[in-house]
Design a protein around this motif. Structure first.
Motif, PDB file in Angstrom:
ATOM      1  N   ARG A  32       0.837  -1.202   0.000  1.00  0.00           N
ATOM      2  CA  ARG A  32       0.000   0.000   0.000  1.00  0.00           C
ATOM      3  C   ARG A  32       0.875   1.257   0.000  1.00  0.00           C
ATOM      4  NH1 ARG A  32      -5.013   0.243   1.879  1.00  0.00           N
ATOM      5  NH2 ARG A  32      -4.698  -1.461   3.336  1.00  0.00           N
ATOM      6  N   ALA A  33       1.877   1.291   0.890  1.00  0.00           N
ATOM      7  CA  ALA A  33       2.727   2.473   0.993  1.00  0.00           C
ATOM      8  C   ALA A  33       3.509   2.709  -0.305  1.00  0.00           C
ATOM      9  CB  ALA A  33       3.686   2.325   2.180  1.00  0.00           C
ATOM     10  N   LEU A  34       4.038   1.636  -0.891  1.00  0.00           N
ATOM     11  CA  LEU A  34       4.780   1.791  -2.139  1.00  0.00           C
ATOM     12  C   LEU A  34       3.877   2.250  -3.270  1.00  0.00           C
ATOM     13  CD1 LEU A  34       7.312  -1.179  -2.139  1.00  0.00           C
ATOM     14  CD2 LEU A  34       7.853   1.239  -2.440  1.00  0.00           C
ATOM     15  N   TYR A  35       2.677   1.691  -3.326  1.00  0.00           N
ATOM     16  CA  TYR A  35       1.730   2.086  -4.370  1.00  0.00           C
ATOM     17  C   TYR A  35       1.420   3.577  -4.263  1.00  0.00           C
ATOM     18  CZ  TYR A  35      -2.350   1.877  -7.455  1.00  0.00           C
ATOM     19  OH  TYR A  35      -3.236   2.088  -8.483  1.00  0.00           O
ATOM     20  N   HIS A  36       1.189   4.044  -3.056  1.00  0.00           N
ATOM     21  CA  HIS A  36       0.843   5.449  -2.865  1.00  0.00           C
ATOM     22  C   HIS A  36       2.056   6.356  -3.037  1.00  0.00           C
ATOM     23  CE1 HIS A  36      -3.271   4.931  -0.688  1.00  0.00           C
ATOM     24  NE2 HIS A  36      -3.125   4.101  -1.696  1.00  0.00           N
ATOM     25  N   ALA A  37       3.252   5.799  -2.914  1.00  0.00           N
ATOM     26  CA  ALA A  37       4.460   6.579  -3.183  1.00  0.00           C
ATOM     27  C   ALA A  37       4.720   6.699  -4.681  1.00  0.00           C
ATOM     28  CB  ALA A  37       5.666   5.930  -2.504  1.00  0.00           C
ATOM     29  N   LEU A  38       4.351   5.663  -5.431  1.00  0.00           N
ATOM     30  CA  LEU A  38       4.614   5.649  -6.871  1.00  0.00           C
ATOM     31  C   LEU A  38       3.583   6.437  -7.660  1.00  0.00           C
ATOM     32  CD1 LEU A  38       5.586   1.890  -7.235  1.00  0.00           C
ATOM     33  CD2 LEU A  38       7.061   3.835  -7.790  1.00  0.00           C
ATOM     34  N   TYR A  39       2.353   6.490  -7.152  1.00  0.00           N
ATOM     35  CA  TYR A  39       1.255   7.128  -7.892  1.00  0.00           C
ATOM     36  C   TYR A  39       0.542   8.133  -6.991  1.00  0.00           C
ATOM     37  CZ  TYR A  39       2.268   2.795 -10.309  1.00  0.00           C
ATOM     38  OH  TYR A  39       2.926   1.757 -10.926  1.00  0.00           O
ATOM     39  N   PRO A  40      -0.086   9.157  -7.573  1.00  0.00           N
ATOM     40  CA  PRO A  40      -0.853  10.107  -6.745  1.00  0.00           C
ATOM     41  C   PRO A  40      -2.220   9.535  -6.364  1.00  0.00           C
ATOM     42  CG  PRO A  40      -0.910  10.776  -9.052  1.00  0.00           C
ATOM     43  CD  PRO A  40       0.000   9.583  -8.979  1.00  0.00           C
ATOM     44  N   ALA A  41      -2.223   8.355  -5.740  1.00  0.00           N
ATOM     45  CA  ALA A  41      -3.462   7.639  -5.421  1.00  0.00           C
ATOM     46  C   ALA A  41      -4.049   8.171  -4.124  1.00  0.00           C
ATOM     47  CB  ALA A  41      -3.171   6.140  -5.300  1.00  0.00           C
ATOM     48  N   ARG A  42      -5.325   8.597  -4.190  1.00  0.00           N
ATOM     49  CA  ARG A  42      -5.933   9.239  -3.017  1.00  0.00           C
ATOM     50  C   ARG A  42      -7.350   8.770  -2.738  1.00  0.00           C
ATOM     51  NH1 ARG A  42      -5.846  15.256  -4.387  1.00  0.00           N
ATOM     52  NH2 ARG A  42      -5.720  14.526  -6.534  1.00  0.00           N
ATOM     53  N   HIS A  43      -7.833   7.715  -3.392  1.00  0.00           N
ATOM     54  CA  HIS A  43      -9.209   7.289  -3.125  1.00  0.00           C
ATOM     55  C   HIS A  43      -9.342   6.866  -1.658  1.00  0.00           C
ATOM     56  CE1 HIS A  43      -9.308   7.196  -7.560  1.00  0.00           C
ATOM     57  NE2 HIS A  43     -10.580   7.469  -7.387  1.00  0.00           N
ATOM     58  N   ALA A  44     -10.346   7.427  -0.991  1.00  0.00           N
ATOM     59  CA  ALA A  44     -10.442   7.334   0.465  1.00  0.00           C
ATOM     60  C   ALA A  44     -10.599   5.901   0.963  1.00  0.00           C
ATOM     61  CB  ALA A  44     -11.606   8.191   0.960  1.00  0.00           C
ATOM     62  N   LEU A  45     -11.324   5.073   0.217  1.00  0.00           N
ATOM     63  CA  LEU A  45     -11.580   3.706   0.664  1.00  0.00           C
ATOM     64  C   LEU A  45     -10.279   2.918   0.825  1.00  0.00           C
ATOM     65  CD1 LEU A  45     -14.278   2.066   1.156  1.00  0.00           C
ATOM     66  CD2 LEU A  45     -13.770   0.956  -1.009  1.00  0.00           C
ATOM     67  N   TYR A  46      -9.259   3.282   0.040  1.00  0.00           N
ATOM     68  CA  TYR A  46      -7.976   2.572   0.079  1.00  0.00           C
ATOM     69  C   TYR A  46      -6.938   3.302   0.911  1.00  0.00           C
ATOM     70  CZ  TYR A  46     -10.201   0.125  -3.718  1.00  0.00           C
ATOM     71  OH  TYR A  46     -11.086  -0.596  -4.474  1.00  0.00           O
ATOM     72  N   SER A  47      -7.325   4.455   1.463  1.00  0.00           N
ATOM     73  CA  SER A  47      -6.389   5.246   2.257  1.00  0.00           C
ATOM     74  C   SER A  47      -6.677   5.182   3.752  1.00  0.00           C
ATOM     75  CB  SER A  47      -6.435   6.710   1.806  1.00  0.00           C
ATOM     76  OG  SER A  47      -6.066   6.842   0.441  1.00  0.00           O
ATOM     77  N   SER A  48      -7.915   4.840   4.114  1.00  0.00           N
ATOM     78  CA  SER A  48      -8.334   4.940   5.510  1.00  0.00           C
ATOM     79  C   SER A  48      -9.110   3.711   5.953  1.00  0.00           C
ATOM     80  CB  SER A  48      -9.202   6.190   5.687  1.00  0.00           C
ATOM     81  OG  SER A  48      -9.904   6.154   6.912  1.00  0.00           O
TER      82      SER A  48
END
Length: 343
Positions: A32-48
């Motif tokens: 999860r952390a690497l995915y969010h570091a590589l892409y500007p991914a911000r969908h709330a269901l996958y962030s919280s």
């Protein structure tokens, strides 16, 4: 006796052949952390975790594309190590959410073969399933790949081209158990737009762009354990460039689509897709979406949008193909998918 794996060539495949892919993978918060570091991914269901619990899930699942690329990566050494190009996708369904701690493995069945007229390559169709530690299928999809022949004199197989559905029917979409958007928090999600605010035929410019970096592409491709030679070895292509993995473009475009589709929380169906033109380091990716269809679901407060996500390395002008029906030269990706949104 050679102990290395040269990969399969076109003549090594047969209709009905089932391939159990090696190296299962347990996913964790690291993915999860690497995915969010590589892409500007911000969908709330996958962030919280808390947002996910408020939506009826036990915790925040892995991004749908994390699951897709882990499953895809397992298949590369057996399906596309000697590929010329990954040509398309169909009949993709996310059947169960994937959570941290789940272990995924992949199995593919050969469902189609067609040798090309040049006699040097052929197209292989496979249906790949991702399976978790409980033996449950978490996702499945069909893809077709152009693969080199090792022996150009090997006889052509009987041509079998599978009849694939152009669209996953809304009734065949798997809605995660317990998903409930009736108490959806639009403020925390980042945008006010719900299912009823989108119209079929509407186009959305996602505005932002990201320049592809060689280092990030290499990290992403290793993250998915994708071993295709064209992504790593600069001597493998006549132009001396490493081809950017198409999955990297998919993830980048999906992340960019947050601006205008922040509430398209879960991908549940993959109707089709094409990597229209190659992407290389230094290209700047932008994205736009066309709303193709809308459908109701049985889950409380949940609707589905059928979306065409287009990635381009040029300006966003909403032009996909020329008069002859050929993709415009700046188009990198044409992806047709279903997403779940609050009603």
């Amino acid at each position: 006796m050679a102990k290395t794996n040269p990969g399969r060539f076109f003549e090594d495949y047969a209709i009905g052949q089932v391939i159990d892919h090696a190296v299962p993978r347990t996913v964790s918060g690291g993915e999860r952390a690497l995915y969010h570091a590589l892409y500007p991914a911000r969908h709330a269901l996958y962030s919280s975790d808390e947002f996910a619990r408020a939506s009826g899930l036990p915790e925040s699942p892995m991004d749908d594309l994390v699951a897709f690329h882990v499953v895809f990566g397992k298949s590369v050494p057996d399906v596309s190590l000697n590929a010329v190009a990954n040509l398309g996708y169909a009949e993709g369904r996310w059947l169960l959410p994937v959570y941290a701690g789940d272990t995924l493995r992949s199995v593919s069945e050969v469902i189609g073969l067609k040798q090309n007229s040049n006699g040097k390559t052929g197209v292989v169709y496979v249906r790949t399933r991702g399976i978790n530690q409980r033996g449950e299928t978490v996702m499945e999809y069909v893809r077709w790949v152009m693969v080199r022949k090792n022996d150009v004199d090997a006889p052509a197989p009987e041509t079998v081209v599978p009849d694939l559905a152009k669209v996953v029917a809304p009734g065949d979409l798997a809605i995660p158990a317990g998903l409930d958007f009736t108490g959806y928090d639009f403020t925390l999600a980042g945008e006010p737009y719900r299912w009823g605010d989108y119209e079929v035929g509407e186009t959305i410019d996602h505005v932002d762009g990201v320049t592809i970096e060689e280092a990030e592409h290499m990290l992403a491709t290793r993250l998915w354990q994708n071993t295709a030679k064209v992504h790593f070895d600069a001597t493998f292509r006549p132009d001396g460039q490493r081809l950017i993995y198409g999955g990297h473009v998919i993830c980048m475009a999906r992340a960019l689509s947050f601006n205008g589709l922040a509430n398209a929380q879960m991908i549940v169906g993959l109707n089709g897709g094409a990597h229209a033109n190659p992407c290389f380091s230094g290209d700047t990716v932008r994205a736009w979406t066309e709303v193709l269809d809308k459908a109701e679901t049985s889950a409380p407060g949940v609707g589905a949008l059928r979306l065409r996500l287009v990635a381009t390395k040029g300006a966003v002008d909403f032009k996909l193909k020329d008069e002859a029906g050929k993709y415009m030269p700046d188009i990198l990706l044409d992806l047709d998918y279903w997403a779940l949104v609050p009603v």
